[in-house]
Structures are given as structure tokens and as C-alpha cells.
Design a protein around this motif. Structure first.
Motif, PDB file in Angstrom:
ATOM      1  N   MET A 261      -2.253 -22.787   2.674  1.00 18.09           N
ATOM      2  CA  MET A 261      -2.297 -21.899   1.713  1.00 18.09           C
ATOM      3  C   MET A 261      -0.607 -21.798   0.534  1.00 18.09           C
ATOM      4  SD  MET A 261      -4.964 -20.265  -0.445  1.00 18.09           S
ATOM      5  CE  MET A 261      -6.208 -20.293   0.992  1.00 18.09           C
ATOM      6  N   GLY A 262       0.087 -21.302   1.155  1.00 17.86           N
ATOM      7  CA  GLY A 262       1.262 -21.012   0.267  1.00 17.86           C
ATOM      8  C   GLY A 262       1.715 -19.727   0.541  1.00 17.86           C
ATOM      9  N   ARG A 263       0.843 -19.162   1.222  1.00 19.25           N
ATOM     10  CA  ARG A 263       0.685 -17.320   1.358  1.00 19.25           C
ATOM     11  C   ARG A 263       0.356 -17.499   2.940  1.00 19.25           C
ATOM     12  NH1 ARG A 263       1.649 -13.332  -2.631  1.00 19.25           N
ATOM     13  NH2 ARG A 263       1.752 -15.086  -5.035  1.00 19.25           N
ATOM     14  N   TRP A 264       0.681 -16.150   3.556  1.00 17.11           N
ATOM     15  CA  TRP A 264      -0.325 -15.447   4.556  1.00 17.11           C
ATOM     16  C   TRP A 264      -1.382 -15.824   4.014  1.00 17.11           C
ATOM     17  CZ3 TRP A 264       2.191 -16.132   9.105  1.00 17.11           C
ATOM     18  CH2 TRP A 264       3.502 -16.916   9.380  1.00 17.11           C
ATOM     19  N   ARG A 265      -2.661 -15.233   4.979  1.00 15.84           N
ATOM     20  CA  ARG A 265      -3.947 -14.001   4.988  1.00 15.84           C
ATOM     21  C   ARG A 265      -3.407 -13.046   4.178  1.00 15.84           C
ATOM     22  NH1 ARG A 265      -8.147 -18.055   8.416  1.00 15.84           N
ATOM     23  NH2 ARG A 265      -6.669 -18.568  10.348  1.00 15.84           N
ATOM     24  N   SER A 266      -3.212 -12.430   4.381  1.00 20.61           N
ATOM     25  CA  SER A 266      -2.524 -11.023   3.815  1.00 20.61           C
ATOM     26  C   SER A 266      -2.126 -11.023   2.038  1.00 20.61           C
ATOM     27  CB  SER A 266      -1.449  -9.564   4.729  1.00 20.61           C
ATOM     28  OG  SER A 266       0.009 -10.555   4.506  1.00 20.61           O
ATOM     29  N   GLY A 267      -2.018 -12.022   2.259  1.00 23.49           N
ATOM     30  CA  GLY A 267      -1.344 -12.446   0.582  1.00 23.49           C
ATOM     31  C   GLY A 267       0.518 -12.141   0.704  1.00 23.49           C
TER      32      GLY A 267
ATOM     33  N   ASP B  99       3.634 -12.621   9.129  1.00 19.93           N
ATOM     34  CA  ASP B  99       3.552 -12.377   8.028  1.00 19.93           C
ATOM     35  C   ASP B  99       3.840 -10.725   8.523  1.00 19.93           C
ATOM     36  OD1 ASP B  99       1.388 -11.658   6.434  1.00 19.93           O
ATOM     37  OD2 ASP B  99      -0.530 -11.009   7.809  1.00 19.93           O
ATOM     38  N   ASP B 100       3.971 -10.240   7.202  1.00 20.98           N
ATOM     39  CA  ASP B 100       4.314  -9.035   6.536  1.00 20.98           C
ATOM     40  C   ASP B 100       3.044  -8.469   5.408  1.00 20.98           C
ATOM     41  OD1 ASP B 100       5.084  -7.296   5.177  1.00 20.98           O
ATOM     42  OD2 ASP B 100       7.243  -7.858   4.878  1.00 20.98           O
ATOM     43  N   PRO B 101       2.271  -7.522   6.258  1.00 23.82           N
ATOM     44  CA  PRO B 101       1.206  -7.119   5.280  1.00 23.82           C
ATOM     45  C   PRO B 101       1.614  -6.439   4.673  1.00 23.82           C
ATOM     46  CG  PRO B 101       0.407  -7.665   7.778  1.00 23.82           C
ATOM     47  CD  PRO B 101       1.895  -7.358   7.580  1.00 23.82           C
ATOM     48  N   GLU B 102       2.133  -5.201   4.687  1.00 22.77           N
ATOM     49  CA  GLU B 102       2.729  -4.499   3.984  1.00 22.77           C
ATOM     50  C   GLU B 102       2.878  -5.332   3.075  1.00 22.77           C
ATOM     51  OE1 GLU B 102       5.364  -1.387   4.824  1.00 22.77           O
ATOM     52  OE2 GLU B 102       4.375  -0.739   6.523  1.00 22.77           O
ATOM     53  N   LEU B 103       4.613  -6.309   2.950  1.00 21.39           N
ATOM     54  CA  LEU B 103       4.684  -6.548   1.800  1.00 21.39           C
ATOM     55  C   LEU B 103       3.179  -7.786   1.151  1.00 21.39           C
ATOM     56  CD1 LEU B 103       6.009  -8.474  -0.173  1.00 21.39           C
ATOM     57  CD2 LEU B 103       6.211 -10.483   1.535  1.00 21.39           C
TER      58      LEU B 103
ATOM     59  N   ARG C  50       5.800  -6.250  -5.648  1.00 17.74           N
ATOM     60  CA  ARG C  50       6.494  -7.254  -4.447  1.00 17.74           C
ATOM     61  C   ARG C  50       6.172  -8.380  -4.090  1.00 17.74           C
ATOM     62  NH1 ARG C  50       8.999  -5.455   0.823  1.00 17.74           N
ATOM     63  NH2 ARG C  50       6.578  -4.507   1.084  1.00 17.74           N
ATOM     64  N   ASN C  51       4.660  -8.768  -3.651  1.00 19.66           N
ATOM     65  CA  ASN C  51       3.695  -9.431  -3.683  1.00 19.66           C
ATOM     66  C   ASN C  51       4.030 -10.869  -4.541  1.00 19.66           C
ATOM     67  OD1 ASN C  51       1.672  -9.701  -5.127  1.00 19.66           O
ATOM     68  ND2 ASN C  51       0.324  -8.470  -2.948  1.00 19.66           N
ATOM     69  N   ASN C  52       4.524 -10.877  -5.394  1.00 19.35           N
ATOM     70  CA  ASN C  52       4.708 -12.005  -6.359  1.00 19.35           C
ATOM     71  C   ASN C  52       6.045 -12.433  -6.852  1.00 19.35           C
ATOM     72  OD1 ASN C  52       2.713 -13.740  -7.618  1.00 19.35           O
ATOM     73  ND2 ASN C  52       1.180 -12.864  -9.118  1.00 19.35           N
ATOM     74  N   ASP C  53       6.454 -11.175  -6.981  1.00 26.88           N
ATOM     75  CA  ASP C  53       8.100 -11.160  -7.614  1.00 26.88           C
ATOM     76  C   ASP C  53       8.477 -12.219  -6.302  1.00 26.88           C
ATOM     77  OD1 ASP C  53      10.565 -10.913  -8.863  1.00 26.88           O
ATOM     78  OD2 ASP C  53      10.851  -8.507  -7.592  1.00 26.88           O
ATOM     79  N   PHE C  54       9.044 -13.482  -6.788  1.00 27.53           N
ATOM     80  CA  PHE C  54       9.833 -14.796  -6.636  1.00 27.53           C
ATOM     81  C   PHE C  54       9.257 -16.176  -6.930  1.00 27.53           C
ATOM     82  CE2 PHE C  54       5.150 -15.098  -4.731  1.00 27.53           C
ATOM     83  CZ  PHE C  54       5.477 -16.519  -4.469  1.00 27.53           C
ATOM     84  N   ASN C  55      10.891 -16.951  -7.145  1.00 24.87           N
ATOM     85  CA  ASN C  55      10.418 -18.270  -7.492  1.00 24.87           C
ATOM     86  C   ASN C  55      10.615 -19.245  -6.918  1.00 24.87           C
ATOM     87  OD1 ASN C  55      13.463 -18.744  -7.314  1.00 24.87           O
ATOM     88  ND2 ASN C  55      13.331 -17.235  -8.859  1.00 24.87           N
ATOM     89  N   TYR C  56      10.410 -20.962  -7.255  1.00 25.44           N
ATOM     90  CA  TYR C  56      10.987 -21.311  -5.875  1.00 25.44           C
ATOM     91  C   TYR C  56      12.242 -21.942  -5.865  1.00 25.44           C
ATOM     92  CZ  TYR C  56       5.565 -21.654  -5.421  1.00 25.44           C
ATOM     93  OH  TYR C  56       4.573 -20.504  -5.206  1.00 25.44           O
ATOM     94  N   LYS C  57      12.183 -22.838  -8.431  1.00 27.22           N
ATOM     95  CA  LYS C  57      13.991 -23.208  -7.906  1.00 27.22           C
ATOM     96  C   LYS C  57      15.123 -22.687  -7.110  1.00 27.22           C
ATOM     97  CE  LYS C  57      14.226 -25.305 -12.110  1.00 27.22           C
ATOM     98  NZ  LYS C  57      14.194 -25.483 -13.546  1.00 27.22           N
TER      99      LYS C  57
END
Length: 438
Positions: free
Chosen positions: A262-268, A278-282, A288-295
Motif C-alpha cells: 500500500m505504501g502506508r500502514w493500515r493506520s495511515g 506502525d505509528d497509529p498516532e502519526l 503529519r501523516n502527509n508531510d513527506f516527499n520521495y525524491k
């Protein structure tokens, strides 16, 4: 400025619906279709009305029409010809472009969705089962009273437990990465990108390149409308769990393998930020749960594999011209949840979603063709999206790892497309125009 009172609510708002129904309709007569529409448009909520009535309203209605449905209502041919080719042809006719082959082919779709007599959809979202039954009954009475309109099929919806957030039958948290539209007043969460021009999603407004030309005519018909690609995906939950058990030894390793797909844990929680556990709080924290990039943060896919579902559907900073590919996603689950540890019971369960965009070819079809079903996405070779891509048992999924990557061969299909269609979601003034045709 966005004309919120003329835009159907589903484009800009999420309602607290826990159930509902999709009703797929055919117009046997133009008079009947217009009579149905003249009554239904009065109960369609706008993007302006929904926020102020959210606490009091128990049902939310959205209407959409296929190209053949617009013709059945009496839209003149010269007007029909101004709609884009993909919409005119319909989803079933573009199966090869979309990768809808094998079991996913329109020949296997249910509910009459592949036929030319699919003319409209009424999306009836409801707060609870009692309201769904009431709203469905009202619509039944309308169909019986006016005549000339018949129901081809329907799909009852439900929210799978737990009910505190949206998730699919595989157990993954849903609706975590959505674009924000300029002019709505909504502020994007960290990592979600800047607000995008309204014309990327709603007709009649400038998009990221400026004013948009060649819109459907007359202007009243296209103003504040949009397109929606409907996809009904049956989720093979028992097969998914069995595959995890066969290819990972411990429960913890099974959860990690599911997250790699999926690219994410079940918690998101995204793998880029929580690569090992997994980090359910994250996952529950929208700041925080969208604050990332790939490059910069995961260029080689050691955390989130290059071909993972979330990475394919939103490549973020690794994709060219990403702002021109974004889409709004709405939808719901259907079918009973399969209890943890239970054997597959053969029930039909899955997710029935709408992908909303102003340009079906540039946005939705590009994602299907280039991101989901391109074997060479990120130069992977012999891979499709592991969750919703077309699988025939010959493809792989690669998990980068030091010193030796893991390659899963012969990936089965965890989902099957059982229905789809292209709908035009007109503005409210446009629906009144359609209802008054003669």
C-alpha cells in the motif's frame, strides 16, 4: 470566485454519511427523464449549502449523467459533439486504454453499467440506515409516479467498522491525500501541496495553465460542472490475508508486507516516516501523516517501494507536471466486513469510488495507463499497481532491501473491477436547463 451555490456538494465537501445507495438509471423517454430531473434537482445540495446544514441534514444527493444520458434527455447533437472524446465514448469503450482486460473487462461488469442505456446516477448518501431507507423509498415513489425512467441496478453502501475514520475492507485508512482547491478557503495540510486552480477540477474556471477553452456548449451546461470516473472494485480480502500469511512468517512481518503493497500502514502512517513499524498516532495526525516527499526522503524505495499503490497514485515530487494530474476522490465501501481470522465467505465486498477531474484523459486516464498499469513505472519492469492494477498472475512486486531486494513473483489480483462509467456532474443551473429542454 467560486460559485459555490451552483456547484454540486460532492466536488468540494465530505459529508458524515455512514451509508447510502448508488442508483443507476435509464431514461426510456426524454419527457420522463426531464420530469425526474426537475424534481431531483430540488433536493441536490450545493457546496454552499452543505457546510451550514451539516448538523441538521440526514441525506445528501448528487446527480450525474452519461453522454448517452444527455442525449436521452434531449440535448441537441451540436451540443453533444462539444463534449470531449473520452466522455462521448464512455469508459467501457476505452477498456484497452485503461487496462481493463481479462476479468476486469466490461463484458464481466455487473448492473448493466457497460451498456448504452446507462443514462444517469443518483448518489444518495445518508447519515444512517433509517434515513437511507426513507430516501430510497422517496426515490422509488418518484420513479413509480412519473414513468419513463427505470432503475437498471443499484449498489447499497456501508461504512466498515470502526467508524471513526474511512477505510477499505483490507483495513487501510482512506482519503488521506486529497488536493485543495484555490478559492475554497481550505488550507492544505503539510505535504499536501499548494492549493490548485479550480479549473483542474471544475469547468468554467482557469486551470494551472490559465483560461480553459473548448468547453461543452452552451456555457450554462458546462459552467460549474465536472466529470467523474466511477470504479467499482471488488476486494478479495480472504485472498489478500492468505497471501500475506504465505509470504511472511510472523504477524508483524505480514503487517509490514501489507504496508509495502500500500505504501502506508493500515493506520495511515506513511512508510516514508514510519519505515519499520506502525505509528497509529502519526497515521491519525493530519498535520503529519502527509508531510513527506520521495525524491529526498526515500529516493530508492527502501521505505516505500517504488511500485507501492500510494506511490503510484501520488508520485509527489518524483512526477513531472504533478499539479496537472491531481484528482479528487469520493466514494464508499459496500458489502459486509470479513471478521479478522474468518475464512473467505464468498461475499461481494469492496469499494465504489468516484475520481473527479476536469479532464478525463489528462488526469484519470493518464493515472490508469501510466501510473497504475505501466509495467515500467519508475523503470521497475513487469509490475502493475499491486492493489488496483490489472494482474494476470505473471507480474511481480519488488521490495528494495539491502543487500538483496525481495521479489514477489506471480502476484494475484487482490481486486477485480466489476463496474465503471464516465459521468458528467452538471452545475445546479445546468440541471435546471436540462430539465427544461424540449
Amino acid at each position: 470566485m467560486l460559485e459555490l451555490d451552483d456547484i454540486q456538494h460532492i466536488l468540494l465537501t465530505r459529508t458524515p454519511a455512514m451509508t447510502g445507495r448508488y442508483e443507476f438509471l435509464s431514461f426510456d423517454t426524454a419527457v420522463g427523464g426531464r420530469a425526474w430531473l426537475s424534481e431531483m434537482v430540488e433536493v441536490v445540495e450545493s457546496a454552499a449549502s452543505v457546510p451550514s446544514t451539516m448538523d441538521d441534514t440526514k441525506r445528501w444527493v448528487t446527480l450525474g449523467f452519461t453522454w448517452t444520458g444527455l442525449r436521452a434527455l434531449g440535448v441537441p447533437e451540436e451540443s453533444l459533439d462539444t463534449f470531449p472524446e473520452a466522455f462521448r465514448q464512455g469508459m467501457a469503450a476505452r477498456a484497452d486504454i485503461l487496462g481493463d482486460t481479462g476479468p476486469n473487462h466490461p463484458d464481466n461488469w455487473v448492473g448493466g453499467l457497460a451498456g448504452e442505456d446507462l443514462h444517469a446516477i443518483a448518489i444518495l448518501f445518508a447519515r444512517d440506515d433509517a434515513e437511507q431507507a426513507r430516501a430510497t423509498g422517496v426515490h422509488d415513489d418518484l420513479l413509480a409516479r412519473i414513468g419513463g425512467v427505470r432503475r437498471l441496478s443499484y449498489l447499497d453502501l456501508n461504512a466498515t467498522p470502526p467508524f471513526n475514520y474511512a477505510h477499505d475492507h483490507f483495513g487501510f485508512r482512506d482519503r488521506l491525500s486529497q488536493p485543495v482547491i484555490e478559492g475554497t478557503g481550505e488550507e492544505p495540510t503539510p505535504g499536501s501541496g499548494d492549493p490548485l486552480k479550480a479549473g483542474e477540477f471544475i469547468l468554467g474556471y482557469p486551470d494551472e495553465l490559465g483560461p480553459v477553452v473548448n468547453l461543452p456548449q452552451p456555457d450554462v451546461l458546462s459552467r460549474n460542472g465536472t466529470y467523474a470516473a466511477y470504479r467499482r472494485l471488488q476486494e478479495h480480502v480472504g485472498l489478500f490475508r492468505e497471501y500475506l500469511s504465505d509470504n511472511a512468517e510472523t504477524p508483524e512481518e505480514q503487517e509490514l508486507l501489507a504496508a509495502k503493497f500500500m505504501g502506508r500502514w493500515r493506520s495511515g502512517a506513511p512508510l516514508v516516516l514510519a519505515p519499520d513499524k506502525d505509528d497509529p498516532e502519526l497515521g491519525a495526525d493530519p498535520m503529519r501523516n502527509n508531510d513527506f516527499n520521495y525524491k529526498e526522503m526515500d529516493p530508492h524505495g527502501y521505505a516505500c517501494p517504488l511500485g507501492a499503490h500510494a506511490r503510484r497514485l501520488n508520485p509527489r515530487d518524483t512526477a513531472h507536471n504533478m499539479n496537472r494530474r491531481r484528482m479528487i476522490r469520493r466514494g464508499a465501501t459496500y458489502g459486509p466486513a470479513l471478521p479478522d481470522g474468518a475464512a473467505d465467505d464468498g461475499a461481494d465486498r469492496g469499494i465504489a469510488a468516484f475520481i473527479i477531474c476536469a479532464n478525463l484523459m489528462r488526469q484519470f486516464e493518464f493515472a490508469q495507463n501510466v501510473w497504475i498499469n505501466d509495467r515500467t513505472f519508475h523503470e521497475l519492469g513487469n509490475e502493475h499497481d499491486p492493489i488496483c492494477g490489472t494482474q494476470d498472475g505473471t507480474l511481480e512486486f519488488k521490495i528494495p532491501k539491502r543487500p538483496i531486494r525481495k521479489v514477489l513473483k506471480g502476484l494475484p489480483a487482490f481486486t477485480t473491477l466489476t463496474g465503471g462509467a464516465y459521468f458528467f456532474l452538471p452545475g445546479i443551473k445546468a440541471m435546471r436547463y436540462l430539465a427544461q429542454l424540449s
